[in-house]
Design an enzyme around this catalytic site. Structure first.
Site, short mmCIF file in Angstrom:
data_model
loop_
_atom_site.label_atom_id
_atom_site.label_comp_id
_atom_site.label_asym_id
_atom_site.label_seq_id
_atom_site.Cartn_x
_atom_site.Cartn_y
_atom_site.Cartn_z
N HIS A 172 16.09 58.07 34.26
CA HIS A 172 17.09 59.02 34.74
C HIS A 172 17.64 58.60 36.11
O HIS A 172 18.10 59.44 36.88
CB HIS A 172 16.52 60.44 34.84
N SER A 293 38.60 43.28 50.37
CA SER A 293 39.60 44.33 50.29
C SER A 293 40.83 43.92 51.07
O SER A 293 40.74 43.24 52.10
CB SER A 293 39.04 45.64 50.85
N LYS A 299 34.59 44.92 53.45
CA LYS A 299 34.19 45.07 52.05
C LYS A 299 33.79 43.75 51.41
O LYS A 299 34.37 42.70 51.66
CB LYS A 299 35.33 45.69 51.24
N ASN A 301 33.20 43.23 47.46
CA ASN A 301 33.22 43.91 46.17
C ASN A 301 32.66 43.04 45.04
O ASN A 301 33.06 41.89 44.90
CB ASN A 301 34.65 44.32 45.80
N GLU A 306 31.81 44.04 37.78
CA GLU A 306 32.69 45.14 37.41
C GLU A 306 33.61 44.75 36.26
O GLU A 306 33.86 45.54 35.35
CB GLU A 306 33.52 45.57 38.63
N GLN A 338 46.29 39.42 8.19
CA GLN A 338 46.81 38.56 9.24
C GLN A 338 46.39 39.08 10.61
O GLN A 338 46.26 38.31 11.57
CB GLN A 338 48.34 38.52 9.15
#
Length: 477
Positions: A172, A293, A299, A301, A306, A338
Site C-alpha cells: 500500500h 526544466s 530540476k 526530471n 516517465e 490490412q
C-alpha cells in the site's frame, strides 16, 4: 527495431503509370480509393520476408514439377537483384501497385519476364501476406528475446551488487518489512523471465506456415507445403486453409505478451520515478537519462522512466485495436486485416526501443543511495513483524503477539524511537517473554537475514537466486 534479418527501411514512392491490376474491372480504381486502400507505405517492411517466402514457393513449385528449372533460375536471379535494390534504397516503390507484394512482383516481371508472372502460381496474396507477417514477427521475437536477456542480465548484476543493501519493502506504499535492494531488483528479473517464457511459447504458434492455403480453399496444384515449410524454417503448416489466411490470433497473442512486458516496464518506471524524487532519494539516475526544466534551473526530471510509463499505454492500445479488428470478421480473409500491420510494427518498434534504453539505464545509469534507504526503513517500524514472530516462537499465539506488538509500536511512536532503541525494561512491560536476545531480530540486518529460505530476502538467498537465474538468463543453464 534494431538490426535484424528484416530491418525497417522506409522508402519513397515513384510515380507510376501502372494499369489496373485486374481485367475484371471496366474502369481504374479512383485516386482517392487508391490512396485509402494502399498499404505499401507501411507493408514494405515485409519486403525481405516476402522475398524469402517467394523463393521458397518457387523452389517448392520446381520441386513438384509445376515450375521449370529455367524459370526457377530466373526468379532466383530476379529476386536477388530486388533484394539488393531494396537494401540500397534504390527500389522504386509505387502506390499504384497497392502493396509490397505487387510492387515486388511487378519489378520481378520487368527483370525476368514471364517467369515472374509464373511465380504466383498456386498462391494468393492472402496466404502470401499471412506468411510474410509470420516470418517478420518470428524474426522480431528472436530479437526481442535477446533484448530481454540483456535486461535480465542488468538486473542480475545490480542485484548481486546490492545484495546486502537494506531498504524498506512496501505494501500500500507504506513501509511494511525490511528487504534488500538486491531482492527487490530480482523481483523484476522474475517478471521479465516469465515474459521471455511467454515470448518463446508464442513463437511456436507464430512459426506455422499458411503458404499453400491460397485464397481460402487451397489449390488444385500438387503443392508440397511441408517442403516449403522446411525451406522457411517453419515448425509446421497451418492445418486448415480457411483458418490459415484469416487467423491473426498469433499476432494478438504476441501483442498481449508485449503489452504485459510494457506493463512490467511501467511498474519499474513508476518506482524509478518515486525512488529518484527528493522525498525518497533511494537512487540516483544518471544525467544522460534525464532532462531539465525550461524555467526551473534546479530540476532533474526522470523523462525516460516517465516516457516508458506513457508508452505502455500505447502498446496496450495496439492490443485492444487488434482484438477489436478481429472480433467481427467472418471467415475467411477480409480487407480489415490490412489494419493488423501498423499496430504490430509499432508495438515491436516501441518495445525494442524501450527494452534497449531501460537495459542501459539499469546497467549503467542506476546508483543506490543506501543511507536513504536505511533511514526510510527505520521510519516505518519495519521489524514489527519480526517481534511478533519472536513472541510466537516463545509460545504466544500469533493473534495475541500481533496485539502486543501493536501496543509496542504505539509506545515507540509516542517516544519518537525505533523499536530497537526501546529499552528492554520497556519492552518487557508488554510481555515477559521478551528477553535480551530480542535485539538481534529488531535490527534491519537481523530481520532480512532471518528470511533465509528460497525466495526470501536474506542476502545469502539473493546471491543464490543470482547464481541460479544467471545461468538461465544467459542461456547457459
Amino acid at each position: 527495431m534494431s538490426p535484424s534479418k528484416y530491418p525497417a527501411k522506409p522508402q519513397t514512392f515513384a510515380s507510376s503509370t501502372a494499369e489496373t491490376w485486374s481485367g475484371r474491372f471496366s474502369e481504374p480504381v479512383s485516386e482517392q480509393v487508391k490512396i485509402y486502400t494502399a498499404s505499401v507505405d507501411f507493408d514494405q517492411r515485409l519486403a525481405f520476408a516476402d522475398i524469402d517466402g517467394s523463393l521458397a514457393h518457387a523452389r517448392m513449385l520446381a520441386h513438384v514439377g509445376v515450375l521449370s528449372a529455367a524459370d526457377l533460375q530466373d526468379i532466383e536471379r530476379g529476386l536477388a537483384q530486388i533484394r539488393v535494390e531494396i537494401a540500397r534504397g534504390d527500389f522504386a516503390w509505387s502506390i499504384d501497385l497497392e502493396d509490397v507484394h505487387l510492387n515486388i512482383e511487378k519489378r520481378l516481371t520487368a527483370l525476368v519476364g514471364d517467369a515472374g508472372k509464373r511465380l504466383h502460381t498456386g498462391r494468393s496474396r492472402n496466404d502470401q501476406v499471412a506468411t510474410d507477417i509470420r516470418l517478420w514477427l518470428r524474426d522480431a521475437i528472436d530479437h526481442l528475446l535477446g533484448q530481454l536477456r540483456t535486461l535480465r542480465e542488468a538486473f542480475i548484476d545490480q542485484a548481486e551488487k546490492y545484495a546486502d543493501t537494506v531498504m524498506p519493502g512496501f505494501t500500500h506504499l507504506q513501509v511494511a518489512q525490511p528487504v534488500t535492494f538486491g531482492h527487490h531488483l530480482m523481483a523484476y528479473e522474475a517478471m521479465f523471465a516469465r515474459d521471455a517464457e511467454r515470448l518463446r511459447d508464442a513463437r511456436h504458434r507464430v512459426n506455422r506456415m499458411p503458404l499453400g492455403a491460397a485464397a481460402l480453399a487451397g489449390t488444385g496444384y500438387p503443392l508440397n507445403r511441408e517442403y516449403a515449410a522446411k525451406l522457411l524454417g517453419f515448425e509446421a503448416v497451418c492445418s486448415n486453409s480457411l483458418d490459415a489466411v484469416s487467423d491473426r490470433d498469433f499476432a494478438i497473442e504476441f501483442l498481449a505478451t508485449a503489452a504485459l512486458i510494457m506493463v512490467h516496464l511501467s511498474r519499474l518506471s513508476e518506482e524509478l520515478v518515486l525512488w529518484s524524487s527528493p522525498r525518497f532519494g533511494f537512487i540516483q539516475v544518471a544525467d544522460r537519462f534525464c532532462t531539465g526544466s525550461s524555467i526551473m534551473p534546479q530540476k532533474k526530471n526522470p523523462d525516460v522512466p516517465e516516457l516508458v510509463r506513457g508508452k505502455s499505454g500505447r502498446v496496450v492500445g495496439h492490443l485492444m485495436a487488434l482484438i477489436t479488428l478481429m472480433k467481427g470478421q467472418p471467415l475467411a480473409y477480409n480487407k480489415d486485416n490490412q489494419e493488423d500491420k501498423e499496430p504490430l510494427f509499432d508495438t515491436v518498434d516501441t518495445l525494442a526501443a524501450t527494452l534497449s534504453i531501460v537495459a542501459d539505464l539499469i546497467a549503467n545509469g542506476l546508483t543506490a543511495v543506501p543511507e536513504r534507504m536505511r533511514a526510510a526503513a527505520l521510519e516505518g517500524y519495519a521489524t514489527a513483524t519480526d517481534l511478533a514472530d519472536y513472541l510466537v516462537r516463545r509460545g504466544l499465539p500469533f493473534r495475541d503477539a500481533h496485539e502486543v506488538v501493536a501496543r509496542v509500536v504505539r509506545e515507540a511512536e509516542g517516544r519518537g524511537m525505533t523499536l530497537e532503541a526501546l529499552p528492554l525494561a520497556v519492552l518487557q512491560q508488554f510481555s515477559p517473554l521478551i528477553q535480551e536476545d530480542v535485539f538481534k531480530i529488531l535490527t534491519l540486518e537481523g530481520s532480512v537475514a532471518s528470511r533465509n529460505h528460497t525466495g526470501g530476502t536474506a542476502p545469502e538467498q539473493v546471491r543464490k537466486a543470482v547464481a541460479r537465474v544467471g545461468l538461465e538468463a544467459t542461456g547457459k543453464g
